[in-house]
Write a protein that holds these residues in place. Structure first.
Motif, mmCIF file in Angstrom:
data_model
loop_
_atom_site.group_PDB
_atom_site.id
_atom_site.type_symbol
_atom_site.label_atom_id
_atom_site.label_comp_id
_atom_site.label_asym_id
_atom_site.label_seq_id
_atom_site.Cartn_x
_atom_site.Cartn_y
_atom_site.Cartn_z
ATOM 1 N N THR A 113 0.369 5.499 0.022
ATOM 2 C CA THR A 113 -0.572 6.597 0.207
ATOM 3 C C THR A 113 0.085 7.894 -0.228
ATOM 4 O O THR A 113 1.189 8.230 0.241
ATOM 5 C CB THR A 113 -1.009 6.722 1.673
ATOM 6 N N LEU B 229 5.143 9.865 -0.861
ATOM 7 C CA LEU B 229 4.362 8.645 -0.667
ATOM 8 C C LEU B 229 4.710 8.045 0.689
ATOM 9 O O LEU B 229 5.887 7.982 1.067
ATOM 10 C CB LEU B 229 4.662 7.640 -1.768
ATOM 11 N N ARG B 230 3.698 7.605 1.399
ATOM 12 C CA ARG B 230 3.912 6.959 2.693
ATOM 13 C C ARG B 230 3.615 5.466 2.563
ATOM 14 O O ARG B 230 2.614 5.069 1.942
ATOM 15 C CB ARG B 230 3.010 7.573 3.760
ATOM 16 N N THR B 231 4.471 4.646 3.145
ATOM 17 C CA THR B 231 4.293 3.195 3.076
ATOM 18 C C THR B 231 5.032 2.545 4.235
ATOM 19 O O THR B 231 5.686 3.231 5.035
ATOM 20 C CB THR B 231 4.832 2.644 1.729
ATOM 21 N N LEU C 247 -2.122 7.245 -9.423
ATOM 22 C CA LEU C 247 -2.110 8.163 -8.286
ATOM 23 C C LEU C 247 -2.851 9.463 -8.588
ATOM 24 O O LEU C 247 -2.965 10.324 -7.707
ATOM 25 C CB LEU C 247 -0.668 8.455 -7.878
ATOM 26 N N ASP D 40 -6.519 10.292 -0.220
ATOM 27 C CA ASP D 40 -6.759 8.932 -0.711
ATOM 28 C C ASP D 40 -6.262 7.938 0.334
ATOM 29 O O ASP D 40 -5.141 8.081 0.852
ATOM 30 C CB ASP D 40 -6.010 8.728 -2.034
ATOM 31 N N PRO D 41 -7.033 6.884 0.648
ATOM 32 C CA PRO D 41 -6.603 5.921 1.674
ATOM 33 C C PRO D 41 -5.394 5.087 1.248
ATOM 34 O O PRO D 41 -4.779 4.440 2.094
ATOM 35 C CB PRO D 41 -7.841 5.047 1.877
ATOM 36 N N GLY D 42 -5.071 5.070 -0.031
ATOM 37 C CA GLY D 42 -3.903 4.315 -0.476
ATOM 38 C C GLY D 42 -4.200 3.429 -1.669
ATOM 39 O O GLY D 42 -5.349 3.056 -1.917
ATOM 40 N N LYS D 43 -3.153 3.110 -2.398
ATOM 41 C CA LYS D 43 -3.250 2.251 -3.565
ATOM 42 C C LYS D 43 -2.275 1.084 -3.413
ATOM 43 O O LYS D 43 -1.180 1.240 -2.870
ATOM 44 C CB LYS D 43 -2.882 3.018 -4.843
ATOM 45 N N TYR E 275 0.833 -1.190 0.000
ATOM 46 C CA TYR E 275 0.000 0.000 0.000
ATOM 47 C C TYR E 275 0.870 1.243 0.000
ATOM 48 O O TYR E 275 1.827 1.366 0.780
ATOM 49 C CB TYR E 275 -0.907 0.019 1.230
ATOM 50 N N SER F 52 -3.387 13.884 -0.347
ATOM 51 C CA SER F 52 -4.402 13.628 -1.368
ATOM 52 C C SER F 52 -5.747 13.227 -0.780
ATOM 53 O O SER F 52 -6.767 13.293 -1.455
ATOM 54 C CB SER F 52 -3.929 12.528 -2.321
#
Length: 476
Positions: free
Chosen positions: A178, A257-259, A244, A184-187, A176, A182
């Protein structure tokens, strides 16, 4: 019945002998390890059943056919053959050519798709690159660095780089990610770890931003202290940028991006560049949205670009270095171009097998057509003699007979084309990029079958047409 049984047994024995002779070649072609289980009772039981079935089928048609003859017509010297047998023989020829034409079309398309796949533009330079695997593990860090420097000094080596994956790996490393700010909960996005100069080695240029550069000192992703956040740089491909939500590649540069990539530790990686959608996987798969970062703990492959003058010598030198510096590990290396070609070995085998069976099907169909044309020419001997008496030329008679046997091939095309199209449409759907299912493949196979049929029939037709008319008129 005994004669039929003996005949079937002889044919069965001959077929087994031919299978035993041809099996090694077939195994070598397909990469299989098939054998004939002559000592297994199940196989022997099926073989006996096959002998009985062939005996019944082989004897049933002649017996029924001969029993249908009318004695009165035979004693009067009339032709006892009815139209039903002729129609059956014609139907069998149509079916044989249908199979032959269908296999020919499939062979052409599979072969063209294989050529297309192996020669497609993948977005990177795959020539003159050697990939050495089995370089992962923290305990191998010092050896990996030393080996990399030794390889760099070999004659002809232009560039070396480390990575977690290499083209053709078809990796599915997903996590994931994030996009900060944004909402957005994440992709879920695929990720890879690339060392310095990896993309330069494969001649990939950024669409926006820059590539990894150790001079900045901020690209490498290192574990942080307990409770802290790790930082590093990242590259994304166009597919990831679209996923994204970026409208243009330049919009992604500088975003964070956080992961949780390193030991379940939260990491924030800054996008430093966007690269094109290079195809590291087979054309059977679509482009993956991919994020690339630098994590030394994930490096498992060493890519080596060389000048291409002597690939075998380079491979031997690298192997010698490996044995001296990492002898406790198996040596696993291959040229990237060969690895990409190997992805389509199955398709190459399929094309060869289809071509072989297509040739055999055409041969069987031509044998049937040859026999049928001889039979028809014999039945029409008197007609041909009369045509010659009334002024028909040899060419006209040959054309008449050839046209008669062109119709079964044309009918076979009408049967084979839809079936082949349906099968190929499903097969090609397995490739994300594929050749167009052009009518040219179908026309080429159909015309080739028609020409072969003409050549097969022309001999009988010409011999019959050139016979003196007096002999034809005396023919009973």
């Amino acid at each position: 019945t005994r004669c039929l049984s003996d005949w079937s047994s002889d044919v069965c024995s001959s077929d087994l002998g031919l299978m035993e002779i041809a099996l090694p070649a077939f195994n070598g072609l397909t990469g299989k390890d098939l054998s004939i289980p002559l000592l297994e009772w199940q196989f022997l039981l099926m073989l006996a059943g096959l002998v009985v079935l062939v005996s019944i089928l082989g004897g049933a048609y002649p017996a029924l056919y001969l029993s249908g003859f009318q004695p009165a017509r035979i004693l009067k010297g009339e032709n006892a053959v009815d139209g039903g047998g002729t129609r059956l023989r014609g139907l069998l020829v149509v079916l044989q050519f249908s199979v032959a034409i269908g296999l020919s079309v499939i062979t052409l398309v599979v072969y063209q798709q294989t050529l297309f796949a192996t020669g497609a533009d993948l977005g990177f330079d795959r020539q003159h690159v050697l990939a050495v695997r089995n370089m992962g593990g923290a305990a191998f860090d010092d050896t990996r660095r030393a080996l990399m420097e030794e390889v760099r000094r070999l004659p002809g080596v232009r560039e070396v780089a480390l990575s977690s994956d290499v083209p053709t790996d078809n990796s599915e490393n997903n996590d994931y990610f994030t996009l900060m700010g944004s909402g957005d909960p994440g992709k879920v996005i695929n990720y890879q770890s690339l060392g310095d100069r990896f993309l330069e080695l494969y001649k990939v240029a950024p669409l926006a931003g820059r590539l990894f550069d150790p001079a900045f000192g901020t690209d490498l992703l290192r574990p942080a202290a307990q409770g802290e956040i790790a930082h590093g740089g990242a590259l994304i491909n166009e597919a990831a940028a679209r996923l994204l939500g970026f409208q243009a590649p330049g919009e992604a540069v500088g975003r964070v991006l956080r992961t949780e990539l390193i030991r379940d530790q939260v990491s924030e990686i800054t996008i430093i560049g966007v690269i094109p959608d290079i195809r590291f996987r087979s054309l059977k798969y679509g482009i993956q949205p991919t994020i690339m970062f630098q994590d030394e703990n994930q490096y498992r492959v060493l890519s080596i670009r060389f000048d291409g003058r002597d690939p075998a010598a380079l491979l031997s030198q690298v192997q010698s270095l490996w044995r001296r510096m990492a002898g406790d590990r198996p040596f696993n290396a291959a040229f990237v171009e060969d690895m990409i070609a190997a992805q389509y070995n199955e398709e190459r085998v399929q094309a060869t097998v289809f071509a072989t069976f297509s040739g055999l099907a055409i041969l069987v169909a031509c044998l049937g057509l040859y026999g049928l044309s001889g039979f028809a020419a014999r039945r029409r001997t008197k007609e041909i003699g009369l045509r010659k008496v009334f002024g028909a030329t040899v060419a006209q008679i040959v054309a008449l007979l050839v046209w008669q046997f062109s119709r079964p091939v044309m009918i076979a095309n009408l049967i084979a084309w839809p079936v082949a199209w349906w099968l190929l449409r499903g097969w090609l759907d397995g490739f994300e990029q594929r050749v167009e299912l052009s009518p040219a493949y179908f026309v080429a196979a159909g015309v080739t079958a028609l020409i072969i049929a003409w050549v097969t029939v022309a001999g009988h037709a010409a011999a019959t047409a050139m016979a003196p008319p007096i002999k034809a008129l005396r023919h009973e």
